[in-house]
Scaffold this active site. Structure first.
Site, PDB file in Angstrom:
ATOM      1  N   GLY A   1       0.828  -1.207   0.000  1.00 35.01           N
ATOM      2  CA  GLY A   1       0.000   0.000   0.000  1.00 35.01           C
ATOM      3  C   GLY A   1       0.861   1.256   0.000  1.00 35.01           C
ATOM      4  O   GLY A   1       0.558   2.235  -0.692  1.00 35.01           O
ATOM      5  N   THR A   2       1.934   1.211   0.754  1.00 35.35           N
ATOM      6  CA  THR A   2       2.821   2.377   0.849  1.00 35.35           C
ATOM      7  C   THR A   2       3.374   2.737  -0.531  1.00 35.35           C
ATOM      8  O   THR A   2       3.404   3.910  -0.919  1.00 35.35           O
ATOM      9  CB  THR A   2       3.984   2.078   1.824  1.00 35.35           C
ATOM     10  OG1 THR A   2       3.436   1.750   3.102  1.00 35.35           O
ATOM     11  CG2 THR A   2       4.928   3.254   1.960  1.00 35.35           C
TER      12      THR A   2
ATOM     13  N   ASN B   1      -7.319   3.997   9.720  1.00 37.21           N
ATOM     14  CA  ASN B   1      -6.774   2.772  10.295  1.00 37.21           C
ATOM     15  C   ASN B   1      -6.769   2.754  11.816  1.00 37.21           C
ATOM     16  O   ASN B   1      -6.711   1.691  12.419  1.00 37.21           O
ATOM     17  CB  ASN B   1      -5.344   2.541   9.786  1.00 37.21           C
ATOM     18  CG  ASN B   1      -4.476   3.767   9.946  1.00 37.21           C
ATOM     19  OD1 ASN B   1      -4.788   4.832   9.416  1.00 37.21           O
ATOM     20  ND2 ASN B   1      -3.405   3.645  10.689  1.00 37.21           N
TER      21      ASN B   1
ATOM     22  N   GLN C   1      -7.568   0.331   4.056  1.00 41.79           N
ATOM     23  CA  GLN C   1      -8.396  -0.262   5.123  1.00 41.79           C
ATOM     24  C   GLN C   1      -9.843  -0.471   4.684  1.00 41.79           C
ATOM     25  O   GLN C   1     -10.669  -0.920   5.477  1.00 41.79           O
ATOM     26  CB  GLN C   1      -8.397   0.652   6.356  1.00 41.79           C
ATOM     27  CG  GLN C   1      -7.059   0.764   7.062  1.00 41.79           C
ATOM     28  CD  GLN C   1      -6.685  -0.505   7.854  1.00 41.79           C
ATOM     29  OE1 GLN C   1      -7.531  -1.341   8.170  1.00 41.79           O
ATOM     30  NE2 GLN C   1      -5.409  -0.645   8.163  1.00 41.79           N
TER      31      GLN C   1
ATOM     32  N   ALA D   1      -2.806  -5.989  -0.165  1.00 37.76           N
ATOM     33  CA  ALA D   1      -3.405  -7.328  -0.038  1.00 37.76           C
ATOM     34  C   ALA D   1      -3.492  -7.846   1.397  1.00 37.76           C
ATOM     35  O   ALA D   1      -4.452  -8.531   1.761  1.00 37.76           O
ATOM     36  CB  ALA D   1      -2.609  -8.320  -0.888  1.00 37.76           C
ATOM     37  N   HIS D   2      -2.483  -7.511   2.218  1.00 41.92           N
ATOM     38  CA  HIS D   2      -2.458  -8.150   3.546  1.00 41.92           C
ATOM     39  C   HIS D   2      -3.515  -7.613   4.507  1.00 41.92           C
ATOM     40  O   HIS D   2      -3.685  -8.126   5.609  1.00 41.92           O
ATOM     41  CB  HIS D   2      -1.051  -8.084   4.160  1.00 41.92           C
ATOM     42  CG  HIS D   2      -0.619  -6.743   4.679  1.00 41.92           C
ATOM     43  ND1 HIS D   2      -0.655  -6.430   6.016  1.00 41.92           N
ATOM     44  CD2 HIS D   2      -0.112  -5.649   4.053  1.00 41.92           C
ATOM     45  CE1 HIS D   2      -0.183  -5.202   6.186  1.00 41.92           C
ATOM     46  NE2 HIS D   2       0.142  -4.700   5.022  1.00 41.92           N
TER      47      HIS D   2
ATOM     48  N   THR E   1       9.907  -7.595 -12.090  1.00 38.51           N
ATOM     49  CA  THR E   1       9.124  -8.807 -12.334  1.00 38.51           C
ATOM     50  C   THR E   1       7.989  -8.899 -11.337  1.00 38.51           C
ATOM     51  O   THR E   1       8.197  -8.762 -10.130  1.00 38.51           O
ATOM     52  CB  THR E   1      10.043 -10.048 -12.221  1.00 38.51           C
ATOM     53  OG1 THR E   1      11.119  -9.882 -13.145  1.00 38.51           O
ATOM     54  CG2 THR E   1       9.286 -11.323 -12.523  1.00 38.51           C
TER      55      THR E   1
ATOM     56  N   CYS F   1       5.185   2.572  15.070  1.00 39.18           N
ATOM     57  CA  CYS F   1       6.301   2.802  14.153  1.00 39.18           C
ATOM     58  C   CYS F   1       6.905   1.448  13.824  1.00 39.18           C
ATOM     59  O   CYS F   1       6.625   0.457  14.475  1.00 39.18           O
ATOM     60  CB  CYS F   1       7.375   3.639  14.822  1.00 39.18           C
ATOM     61  SG  CYS F   1       6.766   5.178  15.446  1.00 39.18           S
TER      62      CYS F   1
HETATM   63  N1  PLP Z   1      -2.650   3.160   4.507  1.00 39.40           N
HETATM   64  C1  PLP Z   1      -3.327   2.696   5.563  1.00 39.40           C
HETATM   65  C2  PLP Z   1      -4.624   3.342   5.930  1.00 39.40           C
HETATM   66  C3  PLP Z   1      -2.832   1.640   6.310  1.00 39.40           C
HETATM   67  O1  PLP Z   1      -3.522   1.195   7.373  1.00 39.40           O
HETATM   68  C4  PLP Z   1      -1.603   1.051   5.925  1.00 39.40           C
HETATM   69  C5  PLP Z   1      -1.023  -0.036   6.728  1.00 39.40           C
HETATM   70  O2  PLP Z   1      -1.141  -0.079   7.930  1.00 39.40           O
HETATM   71  C6  PLP Z   1      -0.943   1.554   4.805  1.00 39.40           C
HETATM   72  C7  PLP Z   1      -1.497   2.612   4.119  1.00 39.40           C
HETATM   73  C8  PLP Z   1       0.329   0.968   4.333  1.00 39.40           C
HETATM   74  O3  PLP Z   1       0.110  -0.303   3.729  1.00 39.40           O
HETATM   75  P1  PLP Z   1       1.294  -1.342   3.560  1.00 39.40           P
HETATM   76  O4  PLP Z   1       1.535  -1.959   4.894  1.00 39.40           O
HETATM   77  O5  PLP Z   1       0.796  -2.353   2.577  1.00 39.40           O
HETATM   78  O6  PLP Z   1       2.461  -0.607   3.043  1.00 39.40           O
END
Ligand code: PLP
Length: 374
Positions: free
Chosen positions: A72-73, A145, A173, A194-195, A231, A319
C-alpha cells in the site's frame, strides 16, 4: 505457539486459506517469469492476466487501470510522487505512508496543506475550498486505520472534480468493509494492500483511472505498462485477487456478524472497565473497529500486559520500531494528550469468534485493574 486472541486485523490479517493454497501452488508449479516467451512464461502471464481481470472486477476498474505494486505504501508513493504536482492537500488523519510522502514533497518545494477533521474523525469537506485555493492533488483515506471512521469520499471526489484537483484515495483499510467501486469511480488514484484483506504481505495495487499519467518510481523492464518496472509477484498477485473476490462475496454477511461481535466487545469494556470511553460513535465507523480511551492507563503498559494475557491488541499507529507515540490522528480529532496516551485499538476480522470476544472481555478488565493497583 500458544493460541492467542488476535484483535489486530487493521495491522494485518491472517491469509484466507484459498489464497494461501493458490499462492503455494503458483510458487511451486507456475514459477515462470510472465515477461518471457516460452510455455512457462506464458502460463505465468495467463495467471497474471486472469488475476488482473478478477481484481479489476472487484474494485470496479478496467484491467489496464490496475498497477500491481509491492504494498500500500508503494501505491500511495507512486500516485503522489508520480504525479507532476506542486501542491497537495492531505487530511489530518492520513497514514504515515501519505503524511511522510507529503512531507518529503514539501521538502522538495511542494506546497502541503492539511484538511482538518471533526471530533469524530470525519474530514471537513468544506475546508477544502474555505481554507485555501484549489490544489493539484487531494489525498484522503476511505477508512481510517486507527479509529475506523469512514470518510465522505464521493463528496470529496465531486469537489475535486469541480476544482480540477487530482484525487487520491487510500483504500487500504476499506476493501474489507465497504464496496469500493463508488470510491474508485470518483478517484483518479486508489491504493490497496493485499495483507489487509486476507492476502499476502508484499503485494499492493494502485488503480490509475484511464488517461491519468504517472511517472514511475521504478525504471527498468517496463512492466505494468511502463508504470512499475520489476518482475511481478505472480503468486502474491493471484492470492490477492482471490482474497479480494472472497472478501467482496462475503462482505455483507461477515460485516453483520463482526459488527455484532464488536458491539458486544465495546459494550462489555465500557460496562466493566472504569473510565473507559468509546473514542468514536459506531455509526461513523466500520464494523471491525473498536477504539477506546482508558483513563489513567498508559497504552504501552497495557499492550505489554495484554500480550502476556495472550491478547494481541494495538494502540493505533505503531512505528516500524514498535515504539508508540501520541497519535496525531487522535490529537487532530481534538482528543487531549492524556486521553490519547490511554488509547486501545481492537480490530476484528473474518476469523474473529465469540470465544475471542469472551476471552478479551475476561482478560482486559483484569489487566487494567492490575495495572491500576501496581
Ligand atoms: N494506509 C493505511 C490506511 C494503512 O492502514 C496502511 C497499513 O497499515 C498503509 C497505508 C500501508 O500499507 P502497507 O503496509 O501495505 O504498506
Amino acid at each position: 505457539m500458544a493460541k492467542s486472541v488476535y484483535l489486530d486485523h487493521a495491522a494485518t490479517t491472517p491469509m484466507r486459506p484459498e489464497a494461501l493454497e493458490a499462492m503455494a501452488r503458483v510458487l511451486s508449479e507456475d514459477f515462470g517469469n510472465p515477461s518471457g516467451v516460452h510455455k512457462r512464461s506464458r502460463q505465468a502471464r495467463e495467471l497474471l492476466d486472469d488475476a488482473r481481470d478478477r481484481f479489476a472486477s472487484v474494485v470496479g476498474a478496467s484491467p489496464h487501470e490496475i498497477v500491481f505494486t509491492g504494498c500500500g505504501t508503494e501505491s500511495l508513493n507512486l500516485a503522489m510522487r508520480g504525479s507532476a504536482i506542486n501542491s497537495v492537500a492531505i487530511s489530518a488523519i492520513e497514514h504515515d505512508a501519505v503524511r511522510e510522502t507529503a512531507a518529503a514533497m514539501g521538502r522538495l518545494g511542494a506546497t502541503v496543506v492539511e484538511i482538518p477533521v471533526d471530533g469524530e474523525g470525519v474530514v471537513d469537506v468544506g475546508a477544502l475550498d474555505r481554507d485555501h485555493g484549489p490544489v493539484d492533488l487531494v489525498a484522503v483515506m476511505a477508512v481510517n486505520n486507527e479509529v475506523g471512521t469512514v470518510q465522505p469520499i464521493e463528496e470529496i471526489g465531486r469537489r475535486c472534480a469541480l476544482d480540477g484537483s487530482l484525487f487520491l484515495v487510500d483504500a487500504v483499510q476499506a476493501l474489507t468493509w465497504v464496496d469500493v467501486r463508488p470510491i474508485v469511480e470518483v478517484a483518479d488514484f486508489t491504493a490497496f494492500s493485499a495483507h489487509k484483506f486476507g492476502g499476502p504481505k508484499g503485494v499492493g495495487a494502485l488503480v490509475v483511472r484511464g488517461g491519468r499519467v504517472i511517472e514511475p518510481l521504478l525504471y527498468g523492464g517496463g512492466q505494468e505498462q511502463e508504470r512499475r518496472s520489476g518482475t511481478q509477484n505472480v503468486a502474491g498477485i493471484v492470492a490477492m485477487a482471490i482474497a479480494a473476490e472472497l472478501t467482496d462475496r462475503d462482505r455483507v454477511v461477515d460485516t453483520a456478524r463482526i459488527s455484532r461481535l464488536r458491539d458486544r466487545l465495546v459494550d462489555g469494556l465500557v460496562a466493566h472497565v472504569t473510565g473507559c470511553v468509546e473514542t468514536v460513535p459506531r455509526h461513523v465507523k466500520v464494523a471491525g473497529s473498536a477504539h477506546v480511551c482508558i483513563e489513567g492507563i498508559a497504552s504501552e503498559e497495557l499492550l505489554v500486559a495484554l500480550d502476556h494475557a495472550d491478547v494481541c491488541a494495538s494502540a493505533g499507529s505503531a512505528c516500524a520500531s514498535g515504539a508508540l507515540h501520541v497519535s496525531p490522528v487522535l490529537l487532530a480529532m481534538g482528543i487531549t494528550k492524556e486521553q490519547a496516551l490511554g488509547s486501545l485499538r481492537l480490530t476484528l476480522g473474518t476469523t474473529t469468534t465469540d470465544a475471542d470476544i469472551d476471552a478479551a472481555l475476561a482478560a482486559i478488565p483484569l489487566v487494567v485493574d492490575r495495572l491500576r493497583r501496581s
